[in-house]
Design an enzyme around this catalytic site. Structure first.
Site, PDB file in Angstrom:
ATOM      1  N   ASP A 126      38.650  66.761  21.063  1.00  0.00           N
ATOM      2  CA  ASP A 126      39.722  67.737  21.331  1.00  0.00           C
ATOM      3  C   ASP A 126      40.812  67.138  22.222  1.00  0.00           C
ATOM      4  O   ASP A 126      41.914  67.671  22.306  1.00  0.00           O
ATOM      5  CB  ASP A 126      39.152  69.021  21.959  1.00  0.00           C
ATOM      6  CG  ASP A 126      38.406  68.811  23.271  1.00  0.00           C
ATOM      7  OD1 ASP A 126      38.284  67.652  23.732  1.00  0.00           O
ATOM      8  OD2 ASP A 126      37.940  69.825  23.842  1.00  0.00           O
ATOM      9  N   TYR A 153      42.457  56.693  26.708  1.00  0.00           N
ATOM     10  CA  TYR A 153      41.327  57.065  25.837  1.00  0.00           C
ATOM     11  C   TYR A 153      41.787  57.993  24.717  1.00  0.00           C
ATOM     12  O   TYR A 153      41.561  57.724  23.531  1.00  0.00           O
ATOM     13  CB  TYR A 153      40.215  57.745  26.662  1.00  0.00           C
ATOM     14  CG  TYR A 153      39.219  58.498  25.800  1.00  0.00           C
ATOM     15  CD1 TYR A 153      38.311  57.823  24.993  1.00  0.00           C
ATOM     16  CD2 TYR A 153      39.197  59.910  25.770  1.00  0.00           C
ATOM     17  CE1 TYR A 153      37.408  58.512  24.185  1.00  0.00           C
ATOM     18  CE2 TYR A 153      38.304  60.599  24.974  1.00  0.00           C
ATOM     19  CZ  TYR A 153      37.413  59.894  24.183  1.00  0.00           C
ATOM     20  OH  TYR A 153      36.531  60.585  23.375  1.00  0.00           O
ATOM     21  N   LYS A 157      41.963  57.460  20.580  1.00  0.00           N
ATOM     22  CA  LYS A 157      41.249  58.310  19.609  1.00  0.00           C
ATOM     23  C   LYS A 157      42.237  58.921  18.609  1.00  0.00           C
ATOM     24  O   LYS A 157      41.953  59.026  17.418  1.00  0.00           O
ATOM     25  CB  LYS A 157      40.472  59.426  20.332  1.00  0.00           C
ATOM     26  CG  LYS A 157      39.317  58.962  21.176  1.00  0.00           C
ATOM     27  CD  LYS A 157      38.186  58.304  20.385  1.00  0.00           C
ATOM     28  CE  LYS A 157      37.383  59.288  19.558  1.00  0.00           C
ATOM     29  NZ  LYS A 157      36.248  58.612  18.874  1.00  0.00           N
ATOM     30  N   ASN A 182      33.921  69.155  24.850  1.00  0.00           N
ATOM     31  CA  ASN A 182      32.969  68.416  25.707  1.00  0.00           C
ATOM     32  C   ASN A 182      31.529  68.729  25.342  1.00  0.00           C
ATOM     33  O   ASN A 182      31.128  69.895  25.293  1.00  0.00           O
ATOM     34  CB  ASN A 182      33.166  68.814  27.174  1.00  0.00           C
ATOM     35  CG  ASN A 182      34.383  68.173  27.770  1.00  0.00           C
ATOM     36  OD1 ASN A 182      35.492  68.365  27.285  1.00  0.00           O
ATOM     37  ND2 ASN A 182      34.206  67.408  28.821  1.00  0.00           N
TER      38      ASN A 182
HETATM   39  P1  NAD Z   1      28.834  57.004  24.571  1.00  0.00           P
HETATM   40  O1  NAD Z   1      29.750  56.226  25.434  1.00  0.00           O
HETATM   41  O2  NAD Z   1      27.634  57.644  25.169  1.00  0.00           O
HETATM   42  O3  NAD Z   1      28.318  56.076  23.373  1.00  0.00           O
HETATM   43  C1  NAD Z   1      29.130  55.186  22.689  1.00  0.00           C
HETATM   44  C2  NAD Z   1      28.259  54.200  21.921  1.00  0.00           C
HETATM   45  O4  NAD Z   1      29.109  53.327  21.166  1.00  0.00           O
HETATM   46  C3  NAD Z   1      27.388  53.308  22.814  1.00  0.00           C
HETATM   47  O5  NAD Z   1      26.077  53.226  22.292  1.00  0.00           O
HETATM   48  C4  NAD Z   1      28.081  51.951  22.750  1.00  0.00           C
HETATM   49  O6  NAD Z   1      27.184  50.849  22.902  1.00  0.00           O
HETATM   50  C5  NAD Z   1      28.673  52.001  21.350  1.00  0.00           C
HETATM   51  N1  NAD Z   1      29.831  51.091  21.195  1.00  0.00           N
HETATM   52  C6  NAD Z   1      30.901  50.967  22.042  1.00  0.00           C
HETATM   53  N2  NAD Z   1      31.750  50.033  21.576  1.00  0.00           N
HETATM   54  C7  NAD Z   1      31.226  49.581  20.413  1.00  0.00           C
HETATM   55  C8  NAD Z   1      31.647  48.637  19.450  1.00  0.00           C
HETATM   56  N3  NAD Z   1      32.793  47.941  19.624  1.00  0.00           N
HETATM   57  N4  NAD Z   1      30.894  48.416  18.358  1.00  0.00           N
HETATM   58  C9  NAD Z   1      29.727  49.086  18.190  1.00  0.00           C
HETATM   59  N5  NAD Z   1      29.266  49.989  19.072  1.00  0.00           N
HETATM   60  C10 NAD Z   1      30.001  50.242  20.162  1.00  0.00           C
HETATM   61  O7  NAD Z   1      29.765  58.071  23.847  1.00  0.00           O
HETATM   62  P2  NAD Z   1      29.426  59.555  23.341  1.00  0.00           P
HETATM   63  O8  NAD Z   1      29.690  60.514  24.436  1.00  0.00           O
HETATM   64  O9  NAD Z   1      28.114  59.554  22.647  1.00  0.00           O
HETATM   65  O10 NAD Z   1      30.601  59.733  22.265  1.00  0.00           O
HETATM   66  C11 NAD Z   1      30.400  59.380  20.903  1.00  0.00           C
HETATM   67  C12 NAD Z   1      31.664  59.677  20.133  1.00  0.00           C
HETATM   68  O11 NAD Z   1      31.981  61.050  20.227  1.00  0.00           O
HETATM   69  C13 NAD Z   1      32.901  58.926  20.647  1.00  0.00           C
HETATM   70  O12 NAD Z   1      33.660  58.521  19.539  1.00  0.00           O
HETATM   71  C14 NAD Z   1      33.661  59.958  21.472  1.00  0.00           C
HETATM   72  O13 NAD Z   1      35.033  59.694  21.445  1.00  0.00           O
HETATM   73  C15 NAD Z   1      33.316  61.232  20.703  1.00  0.00           C
HETATM   74  N6  NAD Z   1      33.313  62.483  21.489  1.00  0.00           N
HETATM   75  C16 NAD Z   1      32.588  62.589  22.634  1.00  0.00           C
HETATM   76  C17 NAD Z   1      32.541  63.811  23.328  1.00  0.00           C
HETATM   77  C18 NAD Z   1      31.729  63.984  24.585  1.00  0.00           C
HETATM   78  O14 NAD Z   1      31.817  65.022  25.215  1.00  0.00           O
HETATM   79  N7  NAD Z   1      30.911  63.027  24.977  1.00  0.00           N
HETATM   80  C19 NAD Z   1      33.264  64.909  22.836  1.00  0.00           C
HETATM   81  C20 NAD Z   1      34.014  64.761  21.658  1.00  0.00           C
HETATM   82  C21 NAD Z   1      34.015  63.545  20.992  1.00  0.00           C
HETATM   83  O1  TDX Z   2      33.033  62.652  39.021  1.00  0.00           O
HETATM   84  C1  TDX Z   2      33.676  63.434  38.310  1.00  0.00           C
HETATM   85  N1  TDX Z   2      34.310  64.501  38.896  1.00  0.00           N
HETATM   86  C2  TDX Z   2      35.067  65.393  38.193  1.00  0.00           C
HETATM   87  O2  TDX Z   2      35.638  66.329  38.782  1.00  0.00           O
HETATM   88  C3  TDX Z   2      33.778  63.285  36.880  1.00  0.00           C
HETATM   89  C4  TDX Z   2      33.092  62.145  36.186  1.00  0.00           C
HETATM   90  C5  TDX Z   2      34.542  64.202  36.196  1.00  0.00           C
HETATM   91  N2  TDX Z   2      35.188  65.216  36.833  1.00  0.00           N
HETATM   92  C6  TDX Z   2      35.998  66.171  36.021  1.00  0.00           C
HETATM   93  C7  TDX Z   2      37.025  65.538  35.114  1.00  0.00           C
HETATM   94  C8  TDX Z   2      37.080  66.491  33.945  1.00  0.00           C
HETATM   95  O3  TDX Z   2      37.996  67.539  34.236  1.00  0.00           O
HETATM   96  O4  TDX Z   2      35.092  66.855  35.161  1.00  0.00           O
HETATM   97  C9  TDX Z   2      35.673  67.081  33.873  1.00  0.00           C
HETATM   98  C10 TDX Z   2      34.813  66.425  32.809  1.00  0.00           C
HETATM   99  O5  TDX Z   2      34.924  65.028  32.996  1.00  0.00           O
HETATM  100  P1  TDX Z   2      34.195  63.974  32.016  1.00  0.00           P
HETATM  101  O6  TDX Z   2      32.723  64.272  32.010  1.00  0.00           O
HETATM  102  O7  TDX Z   2      34.648  62.615  32.408  1.00  0.00           O
HETATM  103  O8  TDX Z   2      34.732  64.419  30.582  1.00  0.00           O
HETATM  104  P2  TDX Z   2      36.212  64.543  29.979  1.00  0.00           P
HETATM  105  O9  TDX Z   2      37.184  63.709  30.712  1.00  0.00           O
HETATM  106  O10 TDX Z   2      36.513  66.006  29.834  1.00  0.00           O
HETATM  107  O11 TDX Z   2      35.962  63.860  28.524  1.00  0.00           O
HETATM  108  C11 TDX Z   2      34.764  64.172  27.772  1.00  0.00           C
HETATM  109  O12 TDX Z   2      35.036  65.112  26.763  1.00  0.00           O
HETATM  110  C12 TDX Z   2      35.803  64.717  25.670  1.00  0.00           C
HETATM  111  C13 TDX Z   2      34.168  62.914  27.152  1.00  0.00           C
HETATM  112  O13 TDX Z   2      33.906  61.956  28.155  1.00  0.00           O
HETATM  113  C14 TDX Z   2      35.048  62.349  26.079  1.00  0.00           C
HETATM  114  O14 TDX Z   2      34.423  61.233  25.449  1.00  0.00           O
HETATM  115  C15 TDX Z   2      35.295  63.419  25.052  1.00  0.00           C
HETATM  116  O15 TDX Z   2      36.185  62.972  24.073  1.00  0.00           O
END
Ligand code: NAD
Ligand code: TDX
Length: 339
Positions: A126, A153, A157, A182
């Site tokens: 998002d 970032y 994306k 998230n």
């Molecule tokens: P994460 O950081 O936990 O995992 C990412 C994985 O990708 C890791 O295992 C890492 O080793 C692998 N990776 C990184 N670079 C690489 C490369 N060059 N080649 C192969 N593997 C590689 O991330 P996540 O939170 O699991 O997110 C996964 C996907 O979902 C991402 O594309 C992120 O943008 C998207 N996303 C995450 C959230 C969230 O809240 N975490 C929300 C919406 C979308």
């Molecule tokens: O130490 C902290 N203190 C704090 O206030 C951290 C790590 C975060 N924050 C705040 C920043 C954001 O407003 O909390 C909120 C959430 O932070 P993150 O967990 O870093 O997530 P966010 O930046 O919202 O991004 C996440 O959601 C969308 C994922 O990391 C992304 O990969 C995804 O695309």
């Protein structure tokens, strides 16, 4: 059916592997992961030696290796989770974000074009829509909201999403894109808000809240995200974007207070620190389209999901304690040392 899952050793990718093995035990799953700081093979220990599962260590931006894998594995479907995913790290050093998130996606799309697949699914976010103001609770991100990114970032994306659209239109690669809010749940790396606060609270360490803690995120339990992607693979239309979200907006500070309460820790641990640069104020997904088109609805209520998640971190201390004591510590010092 053979699915190539990139980034499967990370948070959402590993949960997706577990979900798909439960839901479609007949599918063959190939996990491809570079194992960066965020990838952890221990997470996949339970499936590593199981039939219908293969792990390959590779970089999605490494063209020759990726072509070789497509040639030998011949996946029907590709789901790309692989990414650099932490906004704060992208502010420190954008380069690897462009390398993996943009160029890596391009290599995967080229491989799909060259070897042919039934579907390439891009796991997006998002954050590509930018943010919404706090004083307009009537506004939500729909699939028609223009892309308007804030951090390196989210810019990387969004670039990847645009490339996916270009490969569909120009070369006919059958892509779908999902943009999710998230996620939270088991196996999330303890640099992200919820696991970081749980780990710090358990160690009686300060809980670093950025700015005033008033930023709003729309939280979804990771399994619900996995179910939505599965549905998109089965019933989604090529070329379509699907927004995924739980209609569960929370202020950061309320989440941190909730974690303190659940762990019986004092709110005096909360420390307000310098705000994130360019910090997005509010994310809020309108998930009406995926509900209407594919019948998807989230199943886990936040009140249950957060308790399950906290329980998981209490029961799996060895998983995250190893991480917190390793390379991550250096990052922690750089990020929070003088904040
Ligand atoms: P994460 O950081 O936990 O995992 C990412 C994985 O990708 C890791 O295992 C890492 O080793 C692998 N990776 C990184 N670079 C690489 C490369 N060059 N080649 C192969 N593997 C590689 O991330 P996540 O939170 O699991 O997110 C996964 C996907 O979902 C991402 O594309 C992120 O943008 C998207 N996303 C995450 C959230 C969230 O809240 N975490 C929300 C919406 C979308
Ligand atoms: O130490 C902290 N203190 C704090 O206030 C951290 C790590 C975060 N924050 C705040 C920043 C954001 O407003 O909390 C909120 C959430 O932070 P993150 O967990 O870093 O997530 P966010 O930046 O919202 O991004 C996440 O959601 C969308 C994922 O990391 C992304 O990969 C995804 O695309």
């Amino acid at each position: 059916m053979k699915i190539l899952i990139t980034g499967g050793a990370g948070f959402i990718g590993s949960n997706f592997i577990f979900y798909m093995r439960e839901t479609h035990p007949d599918y063959e799953l190939v996990c491809l992961d570079k194992l960066t700081y965020a990838g952890n093979l221990e997470t996949l220990a339970a499936v590593m030696d199981k039939p219908k599962f293969t792990f390959i260590r590779a970089d999605i931006a490494g063209r020759d290796a990726i072509y070789g894998i497509f040639e030998t594995e011949k996946p029907d479907v590709v789901v790309n989770f692989a990414a650099e995913s932490h906004v704060d790290r992208s502010i420190e050093n954008p380069s690897i974000f462009l390398q993996t998130n943009v160029l890596g996606t391009q290599v995967l799309l080229d491989a799909c074009r060259r070897y042919g697949v039934r579907r390439y699914h891009q796991v997006s976010t998002d954050e590509v829509y930018g943010d919404l103001p706090l004083d307009r609770p009537d506004l939500f991100f729909t699939e028609q909201t223009p892309l308007h990114t804030s951090s390196p970032y989210s810019a990387s994306k969004a670039s990847a999403d645009l490339l996916c659209n270009a490969y569909q239109r120009t070369y006919g690669v059958p892509i779908t894109i999902s943009r999710c809010s998230n996620n939270y749940g088991p196996y999330q790396f303890p640099e992200k808000l919820i696991p970081l606060m749980i780990a710090n609270a358990l160690a009686d360490k300060p809980l670093p809240v950025y700015g005033e803690g008033l930023n709003v995120r729309d939280w979804l339990y990771v399994e619900d995200h996995c179910a939505a992607i599965d549905l998109i693979l089965e019933k989604g239309k090529a070329g379509q974007v699907y927004n995924i979200g739980g209609r569960n907006e929370m202020k950061n500070i309320d989440i941190v207070k909730l974690i303190c309460k659940a762990l019986d820790k004092p709110e005096s641990l909360i420390t307000y620190v310098t705000d994130r640069k360019g910090h997005d104020m509010r994310y809020a997904i309108d998930p009406a389209f995926i509900h209407r088109e594919l019948g998807w609805l989230p199943e886990t209520k936040f009140a249950d999901g957060i308790q399950k998640t906290i329980r998981w971190y209490l029961d799996n201390k060895s998983w995250w304690e190893k991480i917190v004591s390793g390379e991550y510590q250096n990052y922690y010092e750089r990020m929070y040392g003088n904040r």
